[in-house]
Design a protein around this motif. Sequence first.
Motif, PDB file in Angstrom:
ATOM      1  N   PHE A  17       0.839  -1.212   0.000  1.00  0.00           N
ATOM      2  CA  PHE A  17       0.000   0.000   0.000  1.00  0.00           C
ATOM      3  C   PHE A  17       0.870   1.257   0.000  1.00  0.00           C
ATOM      4  CE2 PHE A  17      -1.987   3.481   2.269  1.00  0.00           C
ATOM      5  CZ  PHE A  17      -3.274   3.535   1.732  1.00  0.00           C
ATOM      6  N   LYS A  18       1.885   1.283   0.873  1.00  0.00           N
ATOM      7  CA  LYS A  18       2.747   2.471   0.965  1.00  0.00           C
ATOM      8  C   LYS A  18       3.518   2.719  -0.326  1.00  0.00           C
ATOM      9  CE  LYS A  18       5.173   3.592   4.542  1.00  0.00           C
ATOM     10  NZ  LYS A  18       6.172   3.545   5.631  1.00  0.00           N
ATOM     11  N   ARG A  20       2.634   1.774  -3.455  1.00  0.00           N
ATOM     12  CA  ARG A  20       1.696   2.264  -4.472  1.00  0.00           C
ATOM     13  C   ARG A  20       1.313   3.716  -4.186  1.00  0.00           C
ATOM     14  NH1 ARG A  20      -0.384  -2.192  -7.328  1.00  0.00           N
ATOM     15  NH2 ARG A  20      -0.004  -4.176  -6.283  1.00  0.00           N
ATOM     16  N   ARG A  21       1.053   4.010  -2.928  1.00  0.00           N
ATOM     17  CA  ARG A  21       0.661   5.367  -2.523  1.00  0.00           C
ATOM     18  C   ARG A  21       1.764   6.367  -2.854  1.00  0.00           C
ATOM     19  NH1 ARG A  21       2.153   7.930   2.040  1.00  0.00           N
ATOM     20  NH2 ARG A  21       0.865   9.641   2.840  1.00  0.00           N
ATOM     21  N   SER A  96      -7.778   7.721  -6.584  1.00  0.00           N
ATOM     22  CA  SER A  96      -6.568   6.951  -6.253  1.00  0.00           C
ATOM     23  C   SER A  96      -6.650   6.396  -4.836  1.00  0.00           C
ATOM     24  CB  SER A  96      -5.328   7.841  -6.399  1.00  0.00           C
ATOM     25  OG  SER A  96      -5.163   8.249  -7.740  1.00  0.00           O
ATOM     26  N   ASP A  97      -7.168   7.195  -3.907  1.00  0.00           N
ATOM     27  CA  ASP A  97      -7.347   6.709  -2.528  1.00  0.00           C
ATOM     28  C   ASP A  97      -8.299   5.517  -2.492  1.00  0.00           C
ATOM     29  OD1 ASP A  97      -5.724   8.385  -0.861  1.00  0.00           O
ATOM     30  OD2 ASP A  97      -7.104  10.039  -1.232  1.00  0.00           O
ATOM     31  N   LEU A 100      -6.476   2.451  -3.847  1.00  0.00           N
ATOM     32  CA  LEU A 100      -5.492   1.912  -2.902  1.00  0.00           C
ATOM     33  C   LEU A 100      -6.163   1.040  -1.842  1.00  0.00           C
ATOM     34  CD1 LEU A 100      -3.191   5.027  -2.342  1.00  0.00           C
ATOM     35  CD2 LEU A 100      -2.521   2.874  -3.416  1.00  0.00           C
ATOM     36  N   ILE A 125      -3.075   1.935   7.766  1.00  0.00           N
ATOM     37  CA  ILE A 125      -3.351   2.782   6.599  1.00  0.00           C
ATOM     38  C   ILE A 125      -3.883   4.135   7.044  1.00  0.00           C
ATOM     39  CG2 ILE A 125      -4.931   3.058   4.634  1.00  0.00           C
ATOM     40  CD1 ILE A 125      -4.667   0.023   4.164  1.00  0.00           C
ATOM     41  N   THR A 130      -4.142  10.725   3.379  1.00  0.00           N
ATOM     42  CA  THR A 130      -4.598  10.208   2.092  1.00  0.00           C
ATOM     43  C   THR A 130      -3.860  10.919   0.959  1.00  0.00           C
ATOM     44  OG1 THR A 130      -6.366  11.847   1.901  1.00  0.00           O
ATOM     45  CG2 THR A 130      -6.905   9.772   3.033  1.00  0.00           C
ATOM     46  N   VAL A 131      -3.926  10.337  -0.218  1.00  0.00           N
ATOM     47  CA  VAL A 131      -3.329  10.981  -1.395  1.00  0.00           C
ATOM     48  C   VAL A 131      -4.001  12.344  -1.609  1.00  0.00           C
ATOM     49  CG1 VAL A 131      -2.984  10.814  -3.903  1.00  0.00           C
ATOM     50  CG2 VAL A 131      -2.773   8.766  -2.481  1.00  0.00           C
TER      51      VAL A 131
END
Length: 244
Positions: A17-18, A20-21, A96-97, A100, A125, A130-131
């Motif tokens: 997750f991190k 990709r974020r 995007s959030d 994810l 998470i 958040t993005v």
Amino acid sequence: MDGGYNPRTVEEVFRDFKGRRAGLIKALTTDVEDFYQQCDPEKENLCLYGFPSEHWEVNLPAEEVPPELPEPALGINFARDGMQEKDWLSLVAVHSDAWLLAVAFYFGARFGFDKADRKRLFSMINDLPTVFEVVTGAAKKQQKEKSSAPNHSSSKPKSNSKMGKYSKSQPKDEEEVLDGEDEEEHGDTLCGACGENYASDEFWICCDMCEKWFHGKCVKITPARAEHIKQYKCPSCSNKRPRT
């Protein structure tokens, strides 16, 4: 699109997750000019992908049905020229959030995470901005409000605006005091590129235009190079197109 990479534990899924974020945040901040150009409305439906390696890619959706992983929002390029750029980037960030979270909990379901595992994954998470919060600056604002208790110092040391880390050549006692103050003042500061928190053992640099702080490694600036920069502009400020 990820070459069969399958994280199986809570820690592995969170690492995925991190990564990709971080890739998505790069696309929407430090690499925004490149991202903008790739999202040509004349092209077919495009998606923004983030990868565990912290890289990003604008590409067509997967052809297989159903796809191996949940797919990002389709057709992000079509809205690009019909909105203000900041509103369009915010919209892409929101989607995007959602993507994810879908990918993370897809792995959780696939590998049988129980209630406790899912709760722990969400908690990990949820501790990250958040993005959308990073892209819009909301994360920085929230952190400022959180640390708005009376403080005699500014949130950015004016005497050392470029360097987010004190020199290790200082006497030990003085260094410990400064590092303590540094950690206290900047503990809630977030990197404008990756969204991670400030850490006193890493080199940081502040953009003289937008006043956002960045890890040196995220913007490819070393302490030695920073010494010769009179006015630092982050990639986003450097790539801003003049208003027409």
